[in-house]
Design a protein around this motif. Sequence first.
Motif, mmCIF file in Angstrom:
data_model
loop_
_atom_site.group_PDB
_atom_site.id
_atom_site.type_symbol
_atom_site.label_atom_id
_atom_site.label_comp_id
_atom_site.label_asym_id
_atom_site.label_seq_id
_atom_site.Cartn_x
_atom_site.Cartn_y
_atom_site.Cartn_z
ATOM 1 N N MET A 1 0.829 -1.190 0.000
ATOM 2 C CA MET A 1 0.000 0.000 0.000
ATOM 3 C C MET A 1 0.882 1.265 0.000
ATOM 4 S SD MET A 1 -2.724 1.318 2.855
ATOM 5 C CE MET A 1 -1.497 0.927 4.095
ATOM 6 N N PHE A 2 0.588 2.170 -0.900
ATOM 7 C CA PHE A 2 1.375 3.400 -0.986
ATOM 8 C C PHE A 2 0.783 4.456 -0.046
ATOM 9 C CE2 PHE A 2 2.456 7.563 -2.691
ATOM 10 C CZ PHE A 2 3.824 7.429 -2.836
ATOM 11 N N ILE A 3 1.644 5.071 0.753
ATOM 12 C CA ILE A 3 1.170 6.012 1.772
ATOM 13 C C ILE A 3 1.734 7.416 1.531
ATOM 14 C CG2 ILE A 3 1.436 6.587 4.242
ATOM 15 C CD1 ILE A 3 1.094 3.563 4.771
ATOM 16 N N ARG A 30 18.943 7.730 2.833
ATOM 17 C CA ARG A 30 18.656 6.342 2.476
ATOM 18 C C ARG A 30 17.348 5.902 3.135
ATOM 19 N NH1 ARG A 30 22.841 2.516 1.008
ATOM 20 N NH2 ARG A 30 20.916 1.801 0.078
ATOM 21 N N ARG A 31 16.651 4.988 2.493
ATOM 22 C CA ARG A 31 15.429 4.356 3.024
ATOM 23 C C ARG A 31 14.249 5.302 3.228
ATOM 24 N NH1 ARG A 31 19.674 0.988 2.900
ATOM 25 N NH2 ARG A 31 20.644 0.499 4.886
ATOM 26 N N VAL A 32 14.355 6.508 2.715
ATOM 27 C CA VAL A 32 13.316 7.483 3.045
ATOM 28 C C VAL A 32 12.104 7.357 2.119
ATOM 29 C CG1 VAL A 32 14.046 9.474 1.644
ATOM 30 C CG2 VAL A 32 13.187 9.835 3.959
ATOM 31 N N GLY A 33 12.272 6.588 1.050
ATOM 32 C CA GLY A 33 11.120 6.343 0.178
ATOM 33 C C GLY A 33 11.189 7.034 -1.173
ATOM 34 N N LYS A 34 12.401 7.340 -1.648
ATOM 35 C CA LYS A 34 12.536 8.031 -2.938
ATOM 36 C C LYS A 34 12.107 7.128 -4.092
ATOM 37 C CE LYS A 34 16.937 8.492 -2.141
ATOM 38 N NZ LYS A 34 16.997 7.871 -0.815
ATOM 39 N N THR A 35 12.658 5.904 -4.093
ATOM 40 C CA THR A 35 12.359 4.993 -5.202
ATOM 41 C C THR A 35 10.870 4.671 -5.238
ATOM 42 O OG1 THR A 35 14.558 4.083 -4.871
ATOM 43 C CG2 THR A 35 13.064 2.793 -6.234
ATOM 44 N N THR A 36 10.293 4.430 -4.060
ATOM 45 C CA THR A 36 8.867 4.091 -4.004
ATOM 46 C C THR A 36 8.022 5.242 -4.547
ATOM 47 O OG1 THR A 36 9.368 2.775 -2.060
ATOM 48 C CG2 THR A 36 7.050 3.260 -2.435
ATOM 49 N N GLU A 105 19.976 6.224 -7.795
ATOM 50 C CA GLU A 105 21.331 6.034 -7.246
ATOM 51 C C GLU A 105 22.376 6.687 -8.158
ATOM 52 O OE1 GLU A 105 21.271 4.987 -4.355
ATOM 53 O OE2 GLU A 105 19.706 3.477 -4.098
ATOM 54 N N SER A 140 20.912 9.276 -2.921
ATOM 55 C CA SER A 140 20.668 9.212 -1.478
ATOM 56 C C SER A 140 21.817 9.777 -0.641
ATOM 57 C CB SER A 140 20.370 7.786 -1.056
ATOM 58 O OG SER A 140 21.305 6.925 -1.583
ATOM 59 N N PHE A 169 8.492 10.711 6.963
ATOM 60 C CA PHE A 169 7.111 11.074 7.257
ATOM 61 C C PHE A 169 7.002 11.716 8.635
ATOM 62 C CE2 PHE A 169 6.004 7.378 4.392
ATOM 63 C CZ PHE A 169 5.486 8.178 3.386
ATOM 64 N N PHE A 177 0.798 3.516 8.780
ATOM 65 C CA PHE A 177 1.404 2.186 8.650
ATOM 66 C C PHE A 177 0.840 1.241 9.711
ATOM 67 C CE2 PHE A 177 4.327 4.695 6.245
ATOM 68 C CZ PHE A 177 4.925 3.834 5.337
ATOM 69 N N PRO A 197 10.129 5.227 6.134
ATOM 70 C CA PRO A 197 9.218 4.138 5.763
ATOM 71 C C PRO A 197 9.847 2.745 5.841
ATOM 72 C CG PRO A 197 9.546 5.659 3.920
ATOM 73 C CD PRO A 197 10.174 6.268 5.107
ATOM 74 N N GLN A 198 11.089 2.658 5.436
ATOM 75 C CA GLN A 198 11.727 1.331 5.466
ATOM 76 C C GLN A 198 11.758 0.767 6.899
ATOM 77 O OE1 GLN A 198 14.391 0.045 2.745
ATOM 78 N NE2 GLN A 198 14.091 -1.855 3.856
#
Length: 467
Positions: A1-3, A30-36, A105, A140, A169, A177, A197-198
């Motif tokens: 689910m995209f938030i 890193r892991r902050v949700g850029k790719t998503t 990247e 990142s 977030f 979440f 998010p990760q």
Amino acid sequence: MFIGRESELTALNKLYQEDKFQFVVVYGRRRVGKTTLLLEFCKEKPFIFFVADESVDSVSLEKFSKEVFSFFNLKGLTGFNSWEEAFLFIANRTREERLGIVIDEFQYLVNANRSIPSILQKLIDHSLKDTKLFLIICGSYVSFMENEVLGYKSPLYGRRTAQFEITPFGFFDSRKFFPEYSREEQVNTYGVLGGTPQYLVTFDEKVDVYENIKQKILFKSSYLNEEPTFLLRQELREPLIYNSILEALAEGNGKLNEISSRISFDNSKVAKYLETLIDLKIVERIKPEPIGRKSRGSIFKIKDNFFKFWYRFVFKNKALIEQGLADFVIQNKIKPFMNEYIGPIFEDISVEILKKMNADGKLPFIFENIGKWWGNNPIKKREEEIDIVAYDKKNILLGECKWHNSLVDMSVVKKLMDKGALFHFENKFYILFSKNGFTKETLNFAKASNNVILISFKDFVSSKMKN
Ligand SMILES: Nc1ncnc2c1ncn2[C@@H]1O[C@H](COP(=O)(O)OP(=O)(O)OP(=O)(O)O)[C@@H](O)[C@H]1O
């Protein structure tokens, strides 16, 4: 689910609809949700999504060529000979038609070939700017992106048509979440994991926050067990000293000389290390708002809740955790301190609530600035602190936040109103945020006054979100 990420998606879609060349830079920790976010944006649009890795330049170009050929369904081609050739091919294909390219990247491409930014700059200036290409580069390493892509010394400086720093977030998106958790559990979880998010996806709602802490953070081989030191090692050469600084900060030492004396290091050296942690967006420097009497210097604070939690509770209790005493650590070293730990985090949540109320026009005036204040109280001859001050030229709102189980009573209101005397504004308002609500007397007082606002977190935020 995209938030969440509504504002970023709206802005990206608006740019996309302009139907002309765009060069968008997306960056964030890193892991902050850029790719998503980018995958969500590219959904159902013609996009080539290229994720660079730590390959040498020729291999990266070969992989990129494959993505391009596969998108255009071209078979049997050997690959471009240079990045120039690749982008000129793309320029030709995008003169009339919209096409998006994401290079994720991006820092890896530049590490392998330092001339990539100037190659891109020339291509943008001579060919790409007249096409309908929607080029996104994403990275990142925040300092790398800020200095070598966005910075004025970068060949790419001034070429971008938009930039987005993706940040973790806030509480209100993070809680999505955990729709099944109670509101208090949602706050505790946000206090432990922050808004990355990760990290948020690692917790399992079927068990409570403490069981999650045990399984997902304290358990030796769990992903989050060593995450902060792992991230530091990736970005820095001397993680040991950074560890000590972060531990000192997590213990509540916020002033430069407090940190220096805690770790027996020179002020000037510690200041330098702190700058690096600020660049990495792990630490922030907070200054008192410039209102009232001149206040004393800045304080430093760990910005990311997970880092805060980890250095306060995991790093500190490593020896016990390694002996397999995770339950003991939870019961004796974490649980009893949770309310106190959440206190400052509740201030951040209250700021989020205030900003939302401001945007919705639900306050007596629209504030232009918001922050904290501390300084000297000449009447009482002592240091005074105010959790939140929000103001414009004429009006000020002073805020106090209480994260404890008892009801907030009139003594808290009176104390806050006394502090109002320190400031010269035409209109003064007071707002109190309480975890569990207010005494009857306080409620009646606020009702009769025209400048006291009470926000009971328990009434403001619904409990289980699905109800
Ligand atoms: N908007 C979102 N809604 C729901 N889950 C998300 C969202 N953004 C990120 N996530 C979750 O967090 C994980 C990490 O996000 P993502 O890979 O997009 O981060 P990143 O910033 O690209 O990381 P890195 O820089 O390390 O590659 C995703 O796999 C996904 O599970």
